[in-house]
Design a protein around this motif. Sequence first.
Motif, PDB file in Angstrom:
ATOM      1  N   LEU A 130      -7.856   0.882   4.991  1.00 16.07           N
ATOM      2  CA  LEU A 130      -6.702   0.140   5.502  1.00 16.07           C
ATOM      3  C   LEU A 130      -7.142  -1.161   6.169  1.00 16.07           C
ATOM      4  N   ARG A 131      -8.213  -1.095   6.936  1.00 12.00           N
ATOM      5  CA  ARG A 131      -8.709  -2.288   7.626  1.00 12.00           C
ATOM      6  C   ARG A 131      -9.144  -3.354   6.627  1.00 12.00           C
TER       7      ARG A 131
ATOM      8  N   ALA B 182       4.883  -0.995   8.437  1.00 13.05           N
ATOM      9  CA  ALA B 182       4.837   0.353   7.880  1.00 13.05           C
ATOM     10  C   ALA B 182       6.270   0.774   7.625  1.00 13.05           C
TER      11      ALA B 182
ATOM     12  N   GLU C  77       4.547   4.865   3.843  1.00 18.43           N
ATOM     13  CA  GLU C  77       3.889   6.050   4.404  1.00 18.43           C
ATOM     14  C   GLU C  77       4.807   7.271   4.466  1.00 18.43           C
TER      15      GLU C  77
ATOM     16  N   SER D 179       2.728  -0.939   4.274  1.00 13.02           N
ATOM     17  CA  SER D 179       2.251   0.387   3.881  1.00 13.02           C
ATOM     18  C   SER D 179       3.428   1.352   3.825  1.00 13.02           C
TER      19      SER D 179
ATOM     20  N   SER E  68      -1.894   5.594   9.917  1.00 12.49           N
ATOM     21  CA  SER E  68      -0.918   4.561   9.608  1.00 12.49           C
ATOM     22  C   SER E  68      -1.605   3.202   9.601  1.00 12.49           C
ATOM     23  N   ILE E  69      -1.047   2.267   8.868  1.00 13.95           N
ATOM     24  CA  ILE E  69      -1.575   0.906   8.901  1.00 13.95           C
ATOM     25  C   ILE E  69      -1.417   0.286  10.282  1.00 13.95           C
TER      26      ILE E  69
ATOM     27  N   VAL F 266      -7.017   0.405  13.021  1.00 16.81           N
ATOM     28  CA  VAL F 266      -6.916  -0.498  11.869  1.00 16.81           C
ATOM     29  C   VAL F 266      -6.687  -1.939  12.320  1.00 16.81           C
TER      30      VAL F 266
ATOM     31  N   VAL G  53      -6.024  -4.991   5.160  1.00 16.02           N
ATOM     32  CA  VAL G  53      -5.403  -5.896   6.126  1.00 16.02           C
ATOM     33  C   VAL G  53      -6.184  -7.197   6.229  1.00 16.02           C
TER      34      VAL G  53
ATOM     35  N   LEU H 130       0.860  -1.172   0.000  1.00 13.21           N
ATOM     36  CA  LEU H 130       0.000   0.000   0.000  1.00 13.21           C
ATOM     37  C   LEU H 130       0.900   1.228   0.000  1.00 13.21           C
TER      38      LEU H 130
ATOM     39  N   SER I  57       0.290   5.229   1.133  1.00  9.74           N
ATOM     40  CA  SER I  57      -0.639   6.265   1.576  1.00  9.74           C
ATOM     41  C   SER I  57       0.082   7.249   2.495  1.00  9.74           C
TER      42      SER I  57
ATOM     43  N   ILE J 149       2.337  -7.380   9.403  1.00 13.35           N
ATOM     44  CA  ILE J 149       2.060  -6.001   8.983  1.00 13.35           C
ATOM     45  C   ILE J 149       3.282  -5.141   9.250  1.00 13.35           C
TER      46      ILE J 149
END
Length: 367
Positions: free
Chosen positions: A167-168, A219, A185, A183, A203-204, A209, A171, A151, A153, A217
């Motif tokens: 985002l949710r 970022a 960012e 993500s 943020s992810i 989220v 995921v 992602l 963003s 996961i």
Amino acid sequence: MLRPLPDYPWDQMVPFTQRARAHPDGIVDLSIGSPVDPTPAVIRQALADATDAHAYPQTAGTPQLQRAIIDWYARRRGVSGLTEANVLPTIGSKELVALLPFMLGLGEGDTVVHPVAAYPTYAIGAAMAGAEAVASDDPADWPATTKLVWLNSPGNPDGRVLTVAELRLAVDRARTLGAVIVSDECYAELGWAGQWASEPIPSILDPRVIGTDRRDILAIYSLSKQSNMAGYRGAFAAGCATVLGRLLTVRKHAGLMLPAPLQAAMVAALRDDAHVAEQKERYRARRRLLLPALEAAGFRISRSEAGLYLWATEGRGAWDSIGRLADLGILAGPGPFYGAGSAEQVRFSLTATDERIAAASGRLRGA
């Protein structure tokens, strides 16, 4: 098996650069997002003070840098509860983007998903690992073979911001597929329009989220834009300790360690919010000047609610627009560099001096 890599796309810009340089008042280069403003003194001083770097640096980052990243996420991104195992410095973010599929062990038969309008290195990283790259913004369309999702963003090139709900959804789909989701960012401090003019960009890793479950996961963030540190190559990843543990092991074996003086400079940058606010105001002023000038010249701005770029179209082929702009002495980024769906788009960077932005705006209004 290594997939063939494309030619470097920016080589196609050479003749347009020559045309733009021929303008009587000189070129205005809005094509690349490379900062032009000085690196803040607090950062340069920290670098200078750390130049007695006689020992090998720590791949995992110094304790001071780890703590600075943890504190920054809590203070600036609304992400608390991180530990030293949840953060990892990198040598800029591009090398992480390019090498992540390889470091995760992806290969033939695996799929890397990235945005439709996207930074090209997401697809290059897949090719370098022998995996397939798929451009898709709809999680429902991500194939069963997906092992890594990117992602971005706010987005490069389009400035799109993903909401907490979006985002949710991403995921949830990645977890259904058993994929790692990352993500990018690095423009998160640069919100301009709509709700992002006043609200922090999520943020992810935001608890809205993912709750407290950081499994698979990550970022990633870069100090290049917010702190004018592109030449320092200072960036970091945060999130799943298991994934970061694998990356740390690979990076130790490969000798991918951030030089110690640069780690000290990153600590100074992450602890000082004042220079970030000052730089944002510089970009805000440039955006306020350039955006209406583009509209006056017949461009329509798409998205661009955040980030370092204006994503625009004249409603005709991007290369025609690039040629018209070059005759005005303005160099911009062609949309096709960012995906097949951007054939009519052009990207304008805000990373030019106030004087050059003013020059571009005057030329556009007179066009």
